[in-house]
Scaffold this motif. Structure first.
Motif, short mmCIF file in Angstrom:
data_model
loop_
_atom_site.label_atom_id
_atom_site.label_comp_id
_atom_site.label_asym_id
_atom_site.label_seq_id
_atom_site.Cartn_x
_atom_site.Cartn_y
_atom_site.Cartn_z
N CYS A 200 0.83 -1.21 0.00
CA CYS A 200 0.00 0.00 0.00
C CYS A 200 0.86 1.25 0.00
CB CYS A 200 -0.92 0.00 1.23
SG CYS A 200 -2.33 -1.11 1.11
N LEU A 204 0.95 4.00 -2.97
CA LEU A 204 0.62 5.41 -2.73
C LEU A 204 1.78 6.33 -3.09
CD1 LEU A 204 -1.26 4.95 0.65
CD2 LEU A 204 -2.25 5.71 -1.50
N SER A 208 1.74 9.45 -5.85
CA SER A 208 2.11 10.84 -5.55
C SER A 208 2.98 11.45 -6.64
CB SER A 208 2.84 10.89 -4.21
OG SER A 208 4.10 10.23 -4.30
N ASP A 217 -7.61 10.41 -5.72
CA ASP A 217 -8.25 10.47 -4.40
C ASP A 217 -9.25 9.34 -4.21
OD1 ASP A 217 -6.88 12.61 -3.32
OD2 ASP A 217 -8.22 14.10 -4.19
N LYS A 220 -7.27 6.37 -3.25
CA LYS A 220 -6.82 6.50 -1.87
C LYS A 220 -7.92 6.12 -0.88
CE LYS A 220 -3.40 10.19 -2.61
NZ LYS A 220 -3.08 11.61 -2.35
N ASN A 278 -1.56 8.76 6.57
CA ASN A 278 -0.80 8.33 5.39
C ASN A 278 -1.51 8.68 4.08
OD1 ASN A 278 1.29 7.27 6.88
ND2 ASN A 278 0.32 5.26 7.06
N ILE A 279 -2.83 8.72 4.11
CA ILE A 279 -3.55 8.99 2.86
C ILE A 279 -4.56 10.11 3.09
CG2 ILE A 279 -3.25 6.72 1.82
CD1 ILE A 279 -5.92 5.90 2.88
N ILE A 281 -6.84 13.03 2.69
CA ILE A 281 -7.46 13.54 1.47
C ILE A 281 -7.40 15.06 1.47
CG2 ILE A 281 -9.54 13.49 0.05
CD1 ILE A 281 -8.23 10.79 0.56
#
Length: 294
Positions: A200, A204, A208, A217, A220, A278-279, A281
């Protein structure tokens, strides 16, 4: 037709052209019907047997109801009374079409369908193949999931027939577990392996550095464990960037015309999820939502 006496208040007749004795009874539909016997004692015994079956609810007038007809009627009722979500109704109708095409005994009157008829038709399904044009090859048509749905819908229809008094419980081949075998697929079941935490993070990181996309998004959010229908049904009101929370209240679904619509509920109860560091939005998601809603 001479009157030869009475039995339990009902007149017994002798019918010369048939060389039989006859009495009348009223069936479970309120219709008067004859019962015959070679002798007076035999016609009395037949009459008593029918009356006993009527009292126990075991005797049914003959119904020209096929398995397919009752299956359609059952699904229509489930839709009318909103017993299932529309997506589930649509899947059942798809399965009904498979039964219509590949289960020949489904066109027979349900009272005449035996477990042997069903087993004979069901055991052929795993062997059926389809041609894959894009890959120029054949593969088995039905996965285990499809076979389970077909078997389950047929079983449900027989139980429905008993409830609707189209069939006695004793004639339901599914009443005893294992009489109607669930077919085993020849099509291999694909193993689903979820991303590990390391995968993961790597995925990710790659996102980026990709070119900006409205789908980033969405991806994500799905990594957080949301279903695609829930993700695509999100609106501005469902995203609280200050509190860093997402509120899942509805999902995309299909209507009776198989068009994608926003449903009233989710597959599981509504919930809220805190955004992971970590993700996280960004405000970019608001732009995506606004574009989607215009």
């Amino acid at each position: 037709m001479p009157n030869v006496g009475t039995y339990r208040g009902v007149t017994i007749y002798y019918q010369e052209d048939r060389d039989r004795y006859r009495m009348w009874y009223t069936d479970n539909k309120g219709k008067k019907k004859p019962v015959y016997g070679k002798t007076k004692e035999l016609v009395k015994a037949n009459y008593d047997k029918i009356q006993e079956d009527l009292r126990k609810g075991l005797y049914l007038a003959k119904m020209p109801d096929t398995l397919l007809k009752l299956m359609t009627q059952m699904i229509d009722e489930q839709e009318e009374y909103k017993e299932l979500k529309q997506n589930s109704i649509n899947r059942k109708r798809d399965t009904l079409n498979i039964v219509r095409e590949h289960i020949p005994c489904s066109k027979k009157i349900i009272r005449r369908i035996t477990e042997d008829n069903l087993n004979e038709d069901l055991k052929k399904l795993p062997q059926m193949k389809k041609f894959i044009q894009s890959k120029n090859r054949e593969e088995y048509r039905f996965s285990q999931s499809y076979l389970n749905q077909i078997h389950g819908l047929i079983k449900e229809t027989f139980h429905y027939a008993v409830i609707k008094r189209k069939l006695t419980k004793e004639l339901d081949p599914f009443e005893v577990e294992g009489r109607v075998k669930k077919p085993k697929a020849n099509k291999a079941t694909k193993e689903v392996k979820p991303f590990t935490r390391a995968e993961c993070i790597k995925f990710l990181k790659q996102l980026s550095i990709e070119e900006p996309s409205q789908y980033i998004d969405i991806i994500k959010i799905q990594i957080m464990g949301f279903r695609i229908g829930e993700t695509l049904a999100l609106t501005n009101e469902n995203i609280d960037l200050e509190e860093r929370k997402i509120y899942i209240e509805t999902s995309l679904t299909k209507d009776k015309d198989d068009k994608t619509v926003r449903g009233d509920t989710t597959k599981t109860p509504s919930r809220k999820t805190k955004l992971s560091l970590n993700i996280y939005i960004t405000g970019n998601y608001r732009t995506v939502l606004q574009q989607k809603q215009t």
